[in-house]
Scaffold this motif. Structure first.
Motif, PDB file in Angstrom:
ATOM      1  N   LEU A 277       7.509 -36.384 -16.463  1.00 27.38           N
ATOM      2  CA  LEU A 277       6.429 -35.839 -15.627  1.00 27.38           C
ATOM      3  C   LEU A 277       6.348 -34.323 -15.791  1.00 27.38           C
ATOM      4  CD1 LEU A 277       7.239 -37.821 -12.368  1.00 27.38           C
ATOM      5  CD2 LEU A 277       5.251 -38.198 -13.862  1.00 27.38           C
ATOM      6  N   ILE A 278       5.135 -33.785 -15.654  1.00 26.04           N
ATOM      7  CA  ILE A 278       4.997 -32.327 -15.679  1.00 26.04           C
ATOM      8  C   ILE A 278       4.100 -31.868 -14.537  1.00 26.04           C
ATOM      9  CG2 ILE A 278       3.200 -32.471 -17.489  1.00 26.04           C
ATOM     10  CD1 ILE A 278       4.163 -29.636 -18.386  1.00 26.04           C
ATOM     11  N   ALA A 279       4.612 -30.881 -13.792  1.00 30.54           N
ATOM     12  CA  ALA A 279       3.857 -30.288 -12.675  1.00 30.54           C
ATOM     13  C   ALA A 279       3.677 -28.807 -12.962  1.00 30.54           C
ATOM     14  CB  ALA A 279       4.620 -30.470 -11.363  1.00 30.54           C
ATOM     15  N   VAL A 280       2.483 -28.302 -12.684  1.00 21.26           N
ATOM     16  CA  VAL A 280       2.128 -26.945 -13.094  1.00 21.26           C
ATOM     17  C   VAL A 280       1.698 -26.077 -11.909  1.00 21.26           C
ATOM     18  CG1 VAL A 280       0.452 -25.621 -14.455  1.00 21.26           C
ATOM     19  CG2 VAL A 280       1.494 -27.680 -15.424  1.00 21.26           C
ATOM     20  N   ASP A 281       2.248 -24.883 -11.852  1.00 16.98           N
ATOM     21  CA  ASP A 281       1.813 -23.862 -10.895  1.00 16.98           C
ATOM     22  C   ASP A 281       0.632 -23.131 -11.533  1.00 16.98           C
ATOM     23  OD1 ASP A 281       1.334 -21.411  -9.681  1.00 16.98           O
ATOM     24  OD2 ASP A 281       3.432 -20.916  -9.366  1.00 16.98           O
ATOM     25  N   ALA A 282      -0.573 -23.509 -11.098  1.00 17.71           N
ATOM     26  CA  ALA A 282      -1.786 -22.856 -11.607  1.00 17.71           C
ATOM     27  C   ALA A 282      -2.406 -22.012 -10.493  1.00 17.71           C
ATOM     28  CB  ALA A 282      -2.776 -23.895 -12.125  1.00 17.71           C
ATOM     29  N   VAL A 283      -1.552 -21.449  -9.650  1.00 18.94           N
ATOM     30  CA  VAL A 283      -2.015 -20.694  -8.484  1.00 18.94           C
ATOM     31  C   VAL A 283      -2.909 -19.534  -8.919  1.00 18.94           C
ATOM     32  CG1 VAL A 283      -1.281 -19.243  -6.552  1.00 18.94           C
ATOM     33  CG2 VAL A 283      -0.004 -21.325  -7.085  1.00 18.94           C
ATOM     34  N   ALA A 284      -2.500 -18.858  -9.987  1.00 21.95           N
ATOM     35  CA  ALA A 284      -3.219 -17.638 -10.371  1.00 21.95           C
ATOM     36  C   ALA A 284      -4.326 -17.900 -11.376  1.00 21.95           C
ATOM     37  CB  ALA A 284      -2.226 -16.646 -10.960  1.00 21.95           C
ATOM     38  N   THR A 285      -4.401 -19.117 -11.904  1.00 28.22           N
ATOM     39  CA  THR A 285      -5.366 -19.355 -12.978  1.00 28.22           C
ATOM     40  C   THR A 285      -6.561 -20.215 -12.561  1.00 28.22           C
ATOM     41  OG1 THR A 285      -3.840 -21.076 -13.775  1.00 28.22           O
ATOM     42  CG2 THR A 285      -3.818 -18.974 -14.929  1.00 28.22           C
ATOM     43  N   LEU A 286      -6.349 -21.214 -11.725  1.00 29.78           N
ATOM     44  CA  LEU A 286      -7.435 -22.152 -11.455  1.00 29.78           C
ATOM     45  C   LEU A 286      -8.683 -21.442 -10.921  1.00 29.78           C
ATOM     46  CD1 LEU A 286      -7.468 -25.476 -11.520  1.00 29.78           C
ATOM     47  CD2 LEU A 286      -8.266 -25.023  -9.203  1.00 29.78           C
TER      48      LEU A 286
END
Ligand SMILES: *Cc1c(COP(=O)(O)O)cnc(C)c1O
Length: 411
Positions: A167-176
């Motif tokens: 599984l992969i989880a991504v912190d896209a807080v600054a990009t989305l």
């Protein structure tokens, strides 16, 4: 200079968050309250979920906000997916990688990390090699590392994880909402963001999305929970009540099983911010962030300010500059704020005092702000005796905007 009865000044916020909220969002947030079981409220929740799927570029069944700032979303995902002893691989290339490690450690994961010097990103092959070696259940990784201004390529890593049942989880807080994040195309199982960056909404919610591979784990943990006495110590149940994704999912799902009381005014704001994104269109939005980055970077270079970090993997919405020799970074920030009402950001950890970070995110990412920060920075650097090419920055940036205007006019 204040414009409200709270004596709050107007600021030009050019940091990597929080940034200026879109005025449409602020207006939406003053909408009168309706109850959380009002049929209109259910419509509001549904519309928000649909808009989130657009922003996350996903066909996942689940996309909804966690109430709390971005890390509430990160923590909800991690504490709901990680069971004690699970192997978790965390590639770290800046401050927020350490946050992921900290949260995962509280979930009692068996943590494996990879570290990069601040200012660089991982070659996807390095991460893939580590996945082969560690064989983790979950990889957790930051997409846009705001502490260094670097963007981690995720597509190859995501594909490898999918093919190998990791599984992969991504912190896209600054990009989305500001930089392309392709949840489905890149095979990302969970993506978490925040409201106060490229979504142009105040801080206070953490929208996330996840797929059926994650949902399967939530369901399995729920079954275990039901089979156990409420007071069993041998429980693999999700420790947190507030951040239990399976319960929050039931609240956002068709049955609307009550969990917490939804943060009504925040939800009004989030929906409006997402509507703005849909109207602008993701492609146009990414292009806008690129254009203003181009003007900002060209202006800084013309001024003679040195940029920090690997240029190939620079985030378009964060620009890090080296603090000129002999000047204190606090003096620069204080002068910008006091005299120009412009806020830029200091740095963390090993980069503290060495670089300054300029954000160009969401609603803050517009021409007048870019020109203002360039002009104010030039004046400030001159005040503190730095050698700069006087008058070049604004003319260069203006030239870039004029070129684009001419191009648009000829199309
Ligand atoms: C800003 C930021 C966060 C912050 O989380 P908050 O809880 O909203 O303060 C997390 N990750 C990254 C990459 C960020 O840039």
């Amino acid at each position: 200079m204040s414009y409200t009865d709270l004596d709050t000044p107007m600021r030009t916020i050019m940091t990597p968050g929080p940034v200026e909220a879109d005025p449409r969002v602020l207006r939406a947030m003053t909408t009168p309250i309706i109850g959380q079981f009002d049929p209109k409220f259910l419509e509001l929740m549904n519309e928000t979920m649909d808009l989130l799927k657009y922003a996350f570029q996903t066909n996942n069944k689940w996309a909804f906000p966690i109430d709390g700032t971005s890390r509430a979303g990160l923590e909800a995902l991690l504490c709901s997916v990680i069971e004690p002893g699970d192997k978790v691989l965390i590639p770290i290339f800046g401050r927020f990688g350490y946050l992921l490690q900290e949260i995962a450690s509280r979930c009692n994961a068996e943590i494996h990390t990879l570290e990069k010097e601040w200012g660089e990103v991982f070659d996807p092959e390095e991460v893939i090699e580590a996945i082969k070696r560690v064989k983790p259940k979950l990889v957790v990784i930051v997409h846009g590392e705001t502490s260094t201004g670097r963007l981690q390529p995720l597509e190859e890593i995501g594909r490898f994880c999918r093919e190998n049942d990791v599984l992969i989880a991504v912190d896209a807080v600054a990009t989305l909402g500001g930089i392309d994040v392709r949840t489905d195309e890149w095979c990302l199982d969970a993506v978490i963001t925040g409201t106060q960056k490229c979504l142009g909404v105040p801080s206070g919610m953490a929208p996330l999305t996840y797929n059926e591979r994650i949902e399967k784990i939530l369901k399995a943990r729920k079954k275990i929970e039901r089979g156990l006495s409420e007071f069993s110590s041998n429980s693999r149940r999700i420790q947190s009540n507030y951040l239990d994704l399976s319960q929050i999912q039931d609240y956002w799902g068709p049955d609307r099983l009550n969990h917490h009381t939804e943060a009504t005014s925040m939800l009004y704001g989030l929906r409006e911010g997402l509507r703005v994104i849909k109207e602008e269109g993701l492609k146009a939005r990414f292009k806008r962030h690129k254009l203003h980055e181009k003007a900002l970077v060209a202006g800084l270079e013309a001024m003679g300010v040195a940029l920090f970090g690997d240029t190939e993997h620079k985030m378009t919405n964060v620009t890090c500059i080296k603090v000129p020799e002999g000047i204190k970074e606090e003096d620069i920030r204080r002068t910008l704020l006091e005299h120009f009402g412009v806020e830029i950001a200091a740095a963390f950890g090993p980069l503290k005092g060495q670089i300054l970070r300029i954000g160009s995110m969401g609603y803050s990412c517009r021409k007048e702000n870019i020109l203002k920060v360039l002009g104010a920075l030039e004046a400030t650097l001159i005040k503190y005796g730095a050698k700069v090419n006087r008058g070049e920055a604004l003319q260069t940036a203006l030239g870039i905007y004029e070129n684009v205007d001419q191009l648009a006019a000829t199309v």
